[in-house]
Design a protein around this motif. Structure first.
Motif, mmCIF file in Angstrom:
data_model
loop_
_atom_site.group_PDB
_atom_site.id
_atom_site.type_symbol
_atom_site.label_atom_id
_atom_site.label_comp_id
_atom_site.label_asym_id
_atom_site.label_seq_id
_atom_site.Cartn_x
_atom_site.Cartn_y
_atom_site.Cartn_z
ATOM 1 N N GLY A 142 -15.648 11.172 14.519
ATOM 2 C CA GLY A 142 -16.198 12.497 14.312
ATOM 3 C C GLY A 142 -16.621 13.135 15.623
ATOM 4 N N TYR A 143 -17.114 14.352 15.526
ATOM 5 C CA TYR A 143 -17.546 15.061 16.729
ATOM 6 C C TYR A 143 -18.618 14.278 17.474
ATOM 7 N N GLU A 144 -19.458 13.589 16.721
ATOM 8 C CA GLU A 144 -20.533 12.823 17.355
ATOM 9 C C GLU A 144 -19.993 11.701 18.237
ATOM 10 N N ASP A 145 -18.800 11.213 17.956
ATOM 11 C CA ASP A 145 -18.202 10.160 18.777
ATOM 12 C C ASP A 145 -17.668 10.702 20.103
ATOM 13 N N LEU A 146 -17.111 11.908 20.062
ATOM 14 C CA LEU A 146 -16.517 12.479 21.272
ATOM 15 C C LEU A 146 -17.473 13.361 22.064
ATOM 16 N N SER A 147 -18.535 13.842 21.432
ATOM 17 C CA SER A 147 -19.440 14.766 22.106
ATOM 18 C C SER A 147 -19.962 14.241 23.448
ATOM 19 N N PRO A 148 -20.424 12.977 23.532
ATOM 20 C CA PRO A 148 -20.889 12.486 24.845
ATOM 21 C C PRO A 148 -19.782 12.476 25.890
ATOM 22 N N TYR A 149 -18.550 12.266 25.450
ATOM 23 C CA TYR A 149 -17.440 12.243 26.391
ATOM 24 C C TYR A 149 -17.005 13.650 26.783
ATOM 25 N N TYR A 150 -17.102 14.595 25.850
ATOM 26 C CA TYR A 150 -16.893 15.993 26.234
ATOM 27 C C TYR A 150 -17.883 16.370 27.346
ATOM 28 N N ASP A 151 -19.141 15.960 27.181
ATOM 29 C CA ASP A 151 -20.153 16.260 28.198
ATOM 30 C C ASP A 151 -19.764 15.672 29.551
ATOM 31 N N LYS A 152 -19.298 14.419 29.541
ATOM 32 C CA LYS A 152 -18.908 13.762 30.788
ATOM 33 C C LYS A 152 -17.717 14.461 31.430
ATOM 34 N N VAL A 153 -16.767 14.879 30.617
ATOM 35 C CA VAL A 153 -15.606 15.593 31.138
ATOM 36 C C VAL A 153 -16.040 16.925 31.747
ATOM 37 N N ASP A 154 -16.925 17.647 31.054
ATOM 38 C CA ASP A 154 -17.451 18.903 31.599
ATOM 39 C C ASP A 154 -18.046 18.689 32.987
ATOM 40 N N ASP A 155 -18.859 17.638 33.124
ATOM 41 C CA ASP A 155 -19.549 17.380 34.392
ATOM 42 C C ASP A 155 -18.577 16.938 35.489
ATOM 43 N N LEU A 156 -17.597 16.115 35.131
ATOM 44 C CA LEU A 156 -16.657 15.598 36.124
ATOM 45 C C LEU A 156 -15.685 16.664 36.592
ATOM 46 N N ILE A 157 -15.142 17.431 35.663
ATOM 47 C CA ILE A 157 -14.041 18.337 35.967
ATOM 48 C C ILE A 157 -14.503 19.775 36.176
ATOM 49 N N GLY A 158 -15.461 20.214 35.383
ATOM 50 C CA GLY A 158 -15.970 21.573 35.501
ATOM 51 C C GLY A 158 -15.278 22.524 34.544
ATOM 52 N N VAL A 159 -16.079 23.291 33.809
ATOM 53 C CA VAL A 159 -15.554 24.289 32.877
ATOM 54 C C VAL A 159 -16.560 25.428 32.798
ATOM 55 N N PHE A 160 -16.085 26.656 32.836
ATOM 56 C CA PHE A 160 -17.035 27.771 32.688
ATOM 57 C C PHE A 160 -17.063 28.248 31.251
ATOM 58 N N GLY A 161 -18.147 28.905 30.888
ATOM 59 C CA GLY A 161 -18.304 29.400 29.528
ATOM 60 C C GLY A 161 -19.719 29.872 29.293
ATOM 61 N N SER A 162 -20.047 30.114 28.031
ATOM 62 C CA SER A 162 -21.375 30.611 27.664
ATOM 63 C C SER A 162 -21.851 29.911 26.400
ATOM 64 N N LYS A 163 -23.144 29.764 26.285
ATOM 65 C CA LYS A 163 -23.744 29.155 25.100
ATOM 66 C C LYS A 163 -23.749 30.177 23.968
ATOM 67 N N GLU A 164 -23.061 29.856 22.883
ATOM 68 C CA GLU A 164 -22.936 30.799 21.768
ATOM 69 C C GLU A 164 -23.460 30.249 20.455
ATOM 70 N N GLY A 165 -23.657 28.928 20.348
ATOM 71 C CA GLY A 165 -24.182 28.339 19.123
ATOM 72 C C GLY A 165 -23.230 28.406 17.942
ATOM 73 N N LEU A 166 -21.932 28.362 18.186
ATOM 74 C CA LEU A 166 -20.940 28.449 17.117
ATOM 75 C C LEU A 166 -20.510 27.058 16.679
ATOM 76 N N ARG A 167 -20.507 26.807 15.370
ATOM 77 C CA ARG A 167 -20.122 25.490 14.869
ATOM 78 C C ARG A 167 -18.654 25.197 15.154
ATOM 79 N N ASP A 168 -17.801 26.200 14.994
ATOM 80 C CA ASP A 168 -16.377 25.972 15.156
ATOM 81 C C ASP A 168 -15.975 25.861 16.628
ATOM 82 N N ALA A 169 -16.827 26.344 17.529
ATOM 83 C CA ALA A 169 -16.530 26.304 18.968
ATOM 84 C C ALA A 169 -17.764 25.762 19.690
ATOM 85 N N PRO A 170 -17.993 24.443 19.621
ATOM 86 C CA PRO A 170 -19.229 23.867 20.179
ATOM 87 C C PRO A 170 -19.406 24.190 21.658
ATOM 88 N N ASP A 171 -20.659 24.378 22.030
ATOM 89 C CA ASP A 171 -20.987 24.671 23.419
ATOM 90 C C ASP A 171 -20.811 23.432 24.289
#
Length: 580
Positions: A142-171
């Motif tokens: 589930g999302y809970e399994d990949l969420s910590p790794y999404y965070d790590k990928v964000d930090d390692l690689i870098g991605v721009f965006g904005s906090k929107e609080g959307l369920r279908d498009a997690p921040d």
């Protein structure tokens, strides 16, 4: 001193990885950092966008022998994709009455050297489609399994965006997004008026320097690969740093033929490949084999890896390898916006992609198709080209003249030049990218009658869009018309209708294919477990998008990266526990 009559044992690596794209690059990076010796096989050549002999950024079209035409590469001579839908000597086919277009890049970093850098997370509901809708298949994670790794990928690689609080498009963990340009501000205003959200894009492009990589200098040429490493490519951000650890042996020009298995244990023991420069058969041995050759190429490898134990292909006791193939849906529309005519000229290049996009905003339970889509936008004052702004399909557009009266655009001589100046920057485009329903009837298989120039059996495809995807494309076109109308624009060309499936692109044209070796809890209907480990072969892993049961309406690269990191951690843990 060597004894001549005794053959030296071949080196056995801790891990052999096939493919250097997002999945293979991440696995090489993480496993080498953990101390493993890695052999990384790449079918194509070496590539480093910071090396002067590979740099194509900031070149003019006239510096190409073909003036920038895409006669040798799918997206033009300067594009960083060595390959395309057709590669000489590497054919593929389709079952009569079906269609699939298979894009391949033959180079270090694979297709990550040319892509939109659209870096979206799957949402929680994307992992539970069957449970929520009764259609499709749930992921075993589930999302809970990949969420910590999404965070790590964000930090390692870098991605721009904005906090929107959307369920279908997690921040995510975002860098600052670039400001929207004039046409994007107009799109945002029009979207708000009709209830379509328009928010900052989420692209893996650095709006400020991180990890010794430079920040974007807004040339808008990410498709050529960035000499400042300001955008994400597996070659520059993962593979080259992994090789610098001294624990990764990179072999370019290694066209994988099959995975070698031990006849006694059934475990993977290495990979057989054709050395492209010499056209000779070679092999490399490893304690663990990781496949990341891309969705269809990984399926071909597994299906071609036959033995007495694996008569239907490696890890294919379920018979699922090659099945449930799917690509994103895609439909598009262009428009002329009179309010953007006669603009003052200024540098509006921005990043190599849209500064805004529309995530899925509706409830499919209230619609006649089961899956959603997002919208990508284009426009602005980019490099002009002949025909820019004058309609589609060879037709001239009816536009306001300088006296305000309608007339045909274009023509010859002074009239043509005048129109180019007036209409420059007055066009926009929009493209929907949607989620299809994975079907067992959409698959790739080994063509029994064809081999490529390396002597390797090729793939044959069977793929058709269903009613769900066609209805989704109709909704895309209706939405595009609403947005164009809200902007006071003029849609270009005839609105696609049912005779063209509402402009639905042919399967494979969006280059987001997934699903040919899907993960699942039941070995009877899946190839891999929740850690992307083959049910049938415990030291065999798949870390490209072949592992995905579905794709959401998201571009899948960010999920490939997160899942590959998670799988790499699992491999490290299993080795420590002596389970593999």
């Amino acid at each position: 001193m060597d004894v001549p009559q005794i053959k030296k044992a071949a080196k056995v690596y801790d891990v052999v990885i096939v493919g250097s794209g997002a999945g293979g690059g991440m696995a090489a990076y993480q496993l080498s950092k953990a101390g493993a010796t890695v052999c990384l096989l790449e079918a194509g050549g070496y590539f480093d966008p910071a090396d002067p002999k590979y740099i194509n950024q900031l070149k003019w079209s006239y510096e190409s022998p073909r003036r920038g035409a895409g006669t040798t590469r799918a997206f033009g001579d300067f594009d960083a994709a060595w390959g395309g839908w057709e590669i000489d000597g590497e054919p593929y086919s389709a079952v009569k009455g079906t269609e699939f277009h298979w894009f391949r890049s033959r180079m270090l970093g694979g297709r990550t050297n040319h892509w939109g850098r659209i870096s979206l997370r799957m949402g929680p509901d994307d992992f539970k489609r069957r449970s929520l809708t009764g259609i499709g298949e749930d992921w075993p994670i589930g999302y809970e399994d990949l969420s910590p790794y999404y965070d790590k990928v964000d930090d390692l690689i870098g991605v721009f965006g904005s906090k929107e609080g959307l369920r279908d498009a997690p921040d995510g963990r975002f860098l600052p997004p670039p400001k929207p340009r004039l046409h994007e501000l107009m799109i945002k205003k029009a979207g708000k008026s009709i209830g379509v959200p328009v928010i900052p894009s989420r692209l893996s492009i650095l709006t400020k320097p991180i990890h010794d990589r430079g920040g974007c200098f807004y040339c808008a040429q990410c498709g050529r690969a960035c000499q400042a490493y300001a955008d994400f490519s597996s070659s520059s951000v993962l593979c080259i740093p992994a090789v610098k650890t001294g624990r990764v042996t990179l072999i370019n020009g290694a066209m994988a033929r099959e995975v070698i298995t031990d006849p006694k244990t059934g475990l993977a023991s290495g990979v057989s490949y054709v050395d492209v420069p010499t056209m000779t058969e070679q092999s490399v041995m490893g304690k663990v084999v990781v496949l990341a050759a891309s969705t269809c190429e990984t399926a071909r490898l597994l299906l071609n890896s036959k033995s007495a134990r694996f008569q239907n292909g490696l890890a294919n006791s379920s018979g699922v390898v090659g099945k449930y193939l799917n690509d994103s849906t895609g439909a598009s529309r262009g428009a002329f916006i009179p309010a953007l005519m006669d603009r003052k000229r200024y540098n509006e290049d921005g990043v190599g992609g849209a500064h805004v996009y529309s995530p899925w905003w509706l409830d499919n339970k209230k619609l006649d198709f089961p899956r959603g889509y997002h919208i990508e936008y284009g426009g602005g004052m980019g490099m002009p080209m002949y025909g820019f702004g004058f309609g589609m399909e060879g037709r001239n557009s009816i536009v306001p003249g300088r006296d305000g009266k309608p007339r045909e655009a274009g023509g010859y001589g002074e009239s043509l030049k005048d129109d180019f100046r007036r209409f420059y920057g007055a066009n926009i485009g929009m493209a929907g990218r949607g989620e299809p329903v994975p079907l067992e009837s959409n698959y790739c298989e080994i063509d029994p009658n064809t081999v490529d120039k390396y002597g390797i059996p090729t793939l044959r495809f069977n793929y058709k869009w269903g009613e769900a995807e066609i209805k989704q494309a109709k909704h895309m076109q209706d939405t595009f018309e609403e947005i164009i109308h809200a902007m006071g624009g003029i849609a270009l060309g005839k609105k696609p209708g049912p005779e063209t499936n509402y402009g639905l692109e042919a399967p494979g044209k969006i280059i987001h294919e997934i699903g040919t070796a899907r993960m699942g809890n039941d070995p009877k209907n899946s190839v891999l477990n929740k850690y992307s480990q083959a049910h049938d072969v415990k030291n065999l892993f798949v870390v490209d998008a072949a592992a995905f049961p579905s794709q959401g309406d998201k571009n899948v690269t960010w999920t490939i990266l997160a899942n590959s990191w998670r799988t790499s951690d699992y491999i490290i843990d299993q080795v420590k526990q002596k389970n593999i």
